[in-house]
Design an enzyme around this catalytic site. Sequence first.
Site, PDB file in Angstrom:
ATOM      1  N   LYS A 147       7.307   0.833  -9.550  1.00 41.23           N
ATOM      2  CA  LYS A 147       8.072   2.022  -9.534  1.00 41.23           C
ATOM      3  C   LYS A 147       7.042   2.738  -7.977  1.00 41.23           C
ATOM      4  CE  LYS A 147       6.980   2.420 -14.533  1.00 41.23           C
ATOM      5  NZ  LYS A 147       6.639   2.903 -15.712  1.00 41.23           N
ATOM      6  N   CYS A 148       6.759   2.147  -7.537  1.00 41.65           N
ATOM      7  CA  CYS A 148       6.086   2.951  -6.466  1.00 41.65           C
ATOM      8  C   CYS A 148       7.149   2.726  -4.855  1.00 41.65           C
ATOM      9  CB  CYS A 148       4.835   2.496  -6.345  1.00 41.65           C
ATOM     10  SG  CYS A 148       4.034   3.251  -4.358  1.00 41.65           S
ATOM     11  N   GLY A 149       7.723   3.879  -4.331  1.00 37.63           N
ATOM     12  CA  GLY A 149       8.540   3.959  -3.874  1.00 37.63           C
ATOM     13  C   GLY A 149       8.022   3.086  -2.452  1.00 37.63           C
ATOM     14  N   ARG A 165       8.289  -0.473  -3.070  1.00 35.66           N
ATOM     15  CA  ARG A 165       9.581  -1.412  -2.805  1.00 35.66           C
ATOM     16  C   ARG A 165       9.759  -1.386  -1.730  1.00 35.66           C
ATOM     17  NH1 ARG A 165      10.140   2.413  -7.139  1.00 35.66           N
ATOM     18  NH2 ARG A 165      11.377   4.031  -5.853  1.00 35.66           N
TER      19      ARG A 165
END
Length: 115
Positions: free
Chosen positions: A10-12, A15
Site C-alpha cells: 500500500k506504500c508508494g 512499490r
Amino acid sequence: MTIVIHHNPKCGTSRKALEAIRAAGQEPVVVEYLKTGWTKPQLQALFAVAGLAPAEALRTKGGRAAELGIDGPGADPDAILDAMVAEPVLVERPIVASPKGVRLCRPLDRLDEIL
C-alpha cells in the site's frame, strides 16, 4: 545475489523500490511484514546492519507512535522495538537487504547504495 524487501504494497515508496529492484534485473524475496510481523531479534539485527537506532526506523506519520509515547527524543529503544513487534506498521518502509548491506530506503535513492 539474493535481495529481500520488507514491503508494504500500500506504500508508494515501497512499490517503487520493488519496481527498481526488478528493473535492475533482480527478483527479490518479498516479505509483506504487515502479514508476517516482526520479531524483536529480527528488527535488532536489521537495524544493527543498517546502522539504525530503533527511533530512526520508527514510522511517525499517522500519529500512532505519538499516541504510544515512543516518538520523542528520550524514547526508550526497547519500548520502540516492543511497539514495532506489537504493531508492525510502526516500522518505516521499505527495508531492503542485499549482499551489499541493509538500508531503510526512504528516500528511495538509498536503494542505489546496495543494488
